[in-house]
Write an enzyme that holds these catalytic residues in place. Structure first.
Site, PDB file in Angstrom:
ATOM      1  N   GLY A 149       0.982  -1.258   0.007  1.00 43.98           N
ATOM      2  CA  GLY A 149      -0.196  -0.129  -0.190  1.00 43.98           C
ATOM      3  C   GLY A 149       0.998   0.975  -0.025  1.00 43.98           C
ATOM      4  O   GLY A 149       1.917   1.308   0.639  1.00 43.98           O
ATOM      5  N   GLY A 186       6.216  -3.543   3.379  1.00 41.45           N
ATOM      6  CA  GLY A 186       5.778  -3.995   4.808  1.00 41.45           C
ATOM      7  C   GLY A 186       5.950  -5.513   4.895  1.00 41.45           C
ATOM      8  O   GLY A 186       7.269  -5.761   4.405  1.00 41.45           O
ATOM      9  N   THR A 222       5.493   0.839   6.128  1.00 43.59           N
ATOM     10  CA  THR A 222       3.620   0.519   6.314  1.00 43.59           C
ATOM     11  C   THR A 222       3.012   1.473   7.309  1.00 43.59           C
ATOM     12  O   THR A 222       3.650   1.734   8.282  1.00 43.59           O
ATOM     13  CB  THR A 222       3.474  -0.857   6.914  1.00 43.59           C
ATOM     14  OG1 THR A 222       2.052  -1.233   6.744  1.00 43.59           O
ATOM     15  CG2 THR A 222       4.105  -1.351   7.966  1.00 43.59           C
ATOM     16  N   ASP A 248       0.473   1.026   8.563  1.00 42.66           N
ATOM     17  CA  ASP A 248      -0.170   0.124   9.699  1.00 42.66           C
ATOM     18  C   ASP A 248       0.929   0.173  10.995  1.00 42.66           C
ATOM     19  O   ASP A 248       0.389  -0.199  11.911  1.00 42.66           O
ATOM     20  CB  ASP A 248      -0.281  -1.431   9.399  1.00 42.66           C
ATOM     21  CG  ASP A 248      -1.158  -1.465   8.159  1.00 42.66           C
ATOM     22  OD1 ASP A 248      -1.976  -0.306   7.771  1.00 42.66           O
ATOM     23  OD2 ASP A 248      -1.208  -2.430   7.418  1.00 42.66           O
ATOM     24  N   LYS A 258     -15.459  17.011  14.678  1.00 42.82           N
ATOM     25  CA  LYS A 258     -15.768  17.552  15.745  1.00 42.82           C
ATOM     26  C   LYS A 258     -17.071  18.804  15.415  1.00 42.82           C
ATOM     27  O   LYS A 258     -17.902  18.622  16.114  1.00 42.82           O
ATOM     28  CB  LYS A 258     -15.024  17.900  16.854  1.00 42.82           C
ATOM     29  CG  LYS A 258     -14.434  16.939  17.483  1.00 42.82           C
ATOM     30  CD  LYS A 258     -13.178  17.353  18.348  1.00 42.82           C
ATOM     31  CE  LYS A 258     -12.521  16.225  19.014  1.00 42.82           C
ATOM     32  NZ  LYS A 258     -11.457  16.826  19.864  1.00 42.82           N
ATOM     33  N   GLY A 271      -5.612  -0.052   8.970  1.00 47.34           N
ATOM     34  CA  GLY A 271      -4.477  -0.514   9.995  1.00 47.34           C
ATOM     35  C   GLY A 271      -4.512  -2.118  10.098  1.00 47.34           C
ATOM     36  O   GLY A 271      -3.770  -2.507  10.832  1.00 47.34           O
ATOM     37  N   ALA A 319     -10.114  11.659  21.075  1.00 49.72           N
ATOM     38  CA  ALA A 319     -11.212  10.625  20.761  1.00 49.72           C
ATOM     39  C   ALA A 319     -11.651  10.254  22.253  1.00 49.72           C
ATOM     40  O   ALA A 319     -10.740   9.931  22.968  1.00 49.72           O
ATOM     41  CB  ALA A 319     -11.119   9.621  19.771  1.00 49.72           C
ATOM     42  N   ILE A 333     -23.559  17.114  26.816  1.00 47.12           N
ATOM     43  CA  ILE A 333     -25.029  17.922  26.504  1.00 47.12           C
ATOM     44  C   ILE A 333     -25.426  18.889  27.742  1.00 47.12           C
ATOM     45  O   ILE A 333     -25.920  20.027  27.595  1.00 47.12           O
ATOM     46  CB  ILE A 333     -26.065  17.048  25.708  1.00 47.12           C
ATOM     47  CG1 ILE A 333     -25.225  16.577  24.387  1.00 47.12           C
ATOM     48  CG2 ILE A 333     -27.444  17.840  25.564  1.00 47.12           C
ATOM     49  CD1 ILE A 333     -26.147  15.754  23.688  1.00 47.12           C
ATOM     50  N   GLU A 345      -9.844  -1.119  11.580  1.00 47.56           N
ATOM     51  CA  GLU A 345     -10.664  -1.807  10.562  1.00 47.56           C
ATOM     52  C   GLU A 345     -10.877  -3.221  10.830  1.00 47.56           C
ATOM     53  O   GLU A 345     -11.556  -4.141  10.605  1.00 47.56           O
ATOM     54  CB  GLU A 345     -10.091  -1.662   9.401  1.00 47.56           C
ATOM     55  CG  GLU A 345      -8.877  -1.986   9.060  1.00 47.56           C
ATOM     56  CD  GLU A 345      -8.429  -1.954   7.649  1.00 47.56           C
ATOM     57  OE1 GLU A 345      -9.136  -1.762   6.651  1.00 47.56           O
ATOM     58  OE2 GLU A 345      -6.901  -2.172   7.366  1.00 47.56           O
TER      59      GLU A 345
END
Ligand code: F6P
Length: 401
Positions: free
Chosen positions: A11, A109, A132, A134, A159, A175, A191, A218, A234
Site C-alpha cells: 500500500g 511492509g 507501512t 499500519d 468534531k 491498519g 477521541a 450536552i 478496521e
C-alpha cells in the site's frame, strides 16, 4: 555495485519518496547509478520487457517532491511466489542482468519483506527499507507518522459536524489487524473511545462510557451541544474474538481479506443499546431534543476515510526517516550486506536486522492502553488497573528523530 534500482511495494503511504530520494542521492554520491523499477514486483517480474529504465540522476530527483505521499516508483500488490510461472525467478534475474542491476532497495511492509526473503534465497541482492502505515513491523516504518497525523486531523475536524448535530461519530481507519493507527490517531485527537483489534470489544462497557460522557457534555453545554467520538481499527474483533468484517468485500492480490464494516457494526451495536435503554427517552426529553417518531435517540453515524488516511502529504518525520533508511540501504549494499531490513541510523551507525524478525507483526502495547485508560479513553472494556513501575535510564536513550 555499479548500478542499483529502487522499487516500492504494497500500500502507498507517506515517506516513500523520501526513501527513493535518500537511496538515489546516496547512490549518486557514491558514483553508483540508481534506476526506478516501476510498479513494485509487477515491474520486477516484467523488467525483461522494458526498453529502458528511468535513471534517478540529481536532475531527475529534483522533480520528485519528498513531501508528497505516494511513490514516484508506483506500486502493485504482487507476491512473486504466487506468480504461476515456473521460470519466474529466472525471468527476474534475466531482467536484472539486461539492465546490469547489481542490487535492489525495496521499500514495503511484511508481505514485501517476505518476497525479499524469496529473492534473497535466489541470490538476488536486496535490502529492505521498512514501510507501512499500519506501523505493525518491529522497526519504525515510513507512512505511520503521516497516517497518524491525518487521522488525528480528520477526527479533530469532524468534531464541528459531530457537535453541530449532537451526533456520535464512529471513524473506521485502515491498519489491518494492529490498532496502532487508531490508537495513536485517536489519542492525538482527544477521541473518547478507541477500539482496536488487540482488545475484543465489550459493547456494554463501551455503551456505558458513551452514554455517560455524551449526556454529560450536552447537559453541561449552554447551547445543548455535545458529541462522542470513536476511532475504530478496521480489523476489530468482537468479544468472542471473531472478525467484525463484511465478508463480501473480498480479498486483495496478496490474498488478504479486505477489511470493511467495523465502523458500521459499532454504530449498530450502540444504536441498539440506546434504543433498548428506557432512560434514553428521559435524557432526550430532559435536554429538549426529543421529537416523537423523528428524533428519539442520539444519531450514531459511521465515517470511513479509507485511502484518505495515507494519501496527500508526508509528515516531516516520515520524510526524514525515509531519506535515512533509503540511504542506509545503499550503504549496506555497498558493504556487501543484503537480505536484511534497515532499522535506522544512530550516530554514524547503520542499524539493521534479519527480515524474518523485522516483519513479525507488532501489536499495540496493552500497558500503554492501560495508561491511556487512566486518562479517560475507553478501549471497549472496563479500564484495566495501572501498576506503574519506575526506572532510571543510564547512558544511551532510544530516540526517534
Ligand atoms: O497495509 C496498508 C493498508 O492501508 C491497510 O491498512 C489496508 O487494509 C490496506 O492497505 C488497503 O489496501 P488497498 O489500497 O490495496 O485496498
Amino acid at each position: 555495485m555499479k548500478k542499483i534500482a529502487v522499487l516500492t511495494s504494497g500500500g502507498d503511504c507517506g515517506g516513500l519518496n523520501g526513501v527513493i530520494k535518500g537511496a538515489a542521492s546516496m547512490a549518486n554520491q557514491k558514483g553508483i547509478k540508481c534506476y526506478v523499477i516501476p510498479n513494485g514486483y509487477a515491474g520486477l517480474y516484467n523488467l525483461i520487457d522494458f526498453d529502458q529504465l528511468v535513471e534517478l540522476t540529481p536532475e531527475r530527483l529534483d522533480r520528485i517532491d519528498a513531501n508528497l505521499a505516494g511513490s514516484e516508483a508506483g506500486h502493485s500488490r504482487v507476491k512473486i511466489k504466487k506468480v504461476e510461472d515456473p521460470q519466474k525467478y529466472d525471468r527476474i534475474k534475466r531482467g536484472l542482468q539486461k539492465f546490469g542491476i547489481d542490487g535492489l532497495v525495496i521499500s514495503g511492509g511484511d508481505d514485501t519483506g517476505s518476497v525479499i526473503l524469496d529473492l534473497s534465497e535466489q541470490g538476488i541482492k536486496c535490502v529492505h527499507a521498512p514501510k507501512t502505515m499500519d506501523l505493525d513491523l518491529q522497526t519504525y516504518s515510513v507512512g505511520g507518522d503521516s497516517t497518524v497525523n491525518r487521522i488525528a486531523q480528520f477526527v479533530e475536524e469532524l468534531k464541528t459536524t459531530a457537535e453541530t448535530h449532537n451526533r456520535i461519530l464512529v471513524m473506521e481507519v485502515f491498519g489491518r489487524y494492529a490498532g496502532h493507527t487508531a490508537f495513536r490517531g485517536g489519542v492525538a485527537a482527544d477521541a473518547d473511545a478507541v477500539l482496536i483489534p488487540e482488545i475484543p470489544v465489550d459493547f456494554d462497557a463501551l455503551y456505558r462510557h458513551a452514554k455517560e460522557r455524551y449526556a454529560k457534555r450536552i447537559a453541561h453545554s449552554d447551547v445543548k451541544k455535545g458529541t462522542y467520538l470513536i476511532v475504530v481499527a478496521e480489523g476489530l474483533k468482537d468479544i468472542s474474538g471473531s472478525d467484525i468484517v463484511d465478508e463480501s468485500a473480498g480479498v486483495d492480490a496478496f490474498g488478504h481479506k479486505r477489511l470493511a464494516g467495523a465502523g458500521k457494526y459499532v454504530c449498530q451495536e450502540l444504536t441498539k443499546r440506546f434504543k433498548n435503554d428506557p432512560s434514553t427517552a428521559d435524557f432526550m426529553r430532559r435536554e429538549k431534543m426529543f421529537v416523537k417518531g423523528i428524533y428519539e435517540i442520539p444519531e450514531i453515524r459511521p465515517v470511513t476515510p479509507g485511502h484518505l488516511v495515507r494519501c496527500g502529504h508526508s509528515s516531516a518525520h516520515d520524510v526524514n526517516f525515509g531519506k535515512e533508511v533509503g540511504a542506509a540501504a545503499v550503504l549496506l549494499l555497498i558493504q556487501g550486506i543484503h537480505g536484511v531490513t534497515v532499522a535506522g541510523i544512530h550516530n554514524q551507525e547503520v542499524r539493521y536486522m534479519n527480515i524474518q524478525e523485522a516483519i513479525k507483526q507488532r501489536h499495540v502495547d496493552l500497558n500503554l492502553v492501560a495508561f491511556h485508560e487512566q486518562l479517560g479513553v475507553c478501549f471497549g472494556r472496563e479500564a484495566a488497573a495501572l501498576k506503574p513501575q519506575f526506572k532510571k535510564i543510564e547512558g544511551e536513550v532510544e530516540r526517534h528523530l
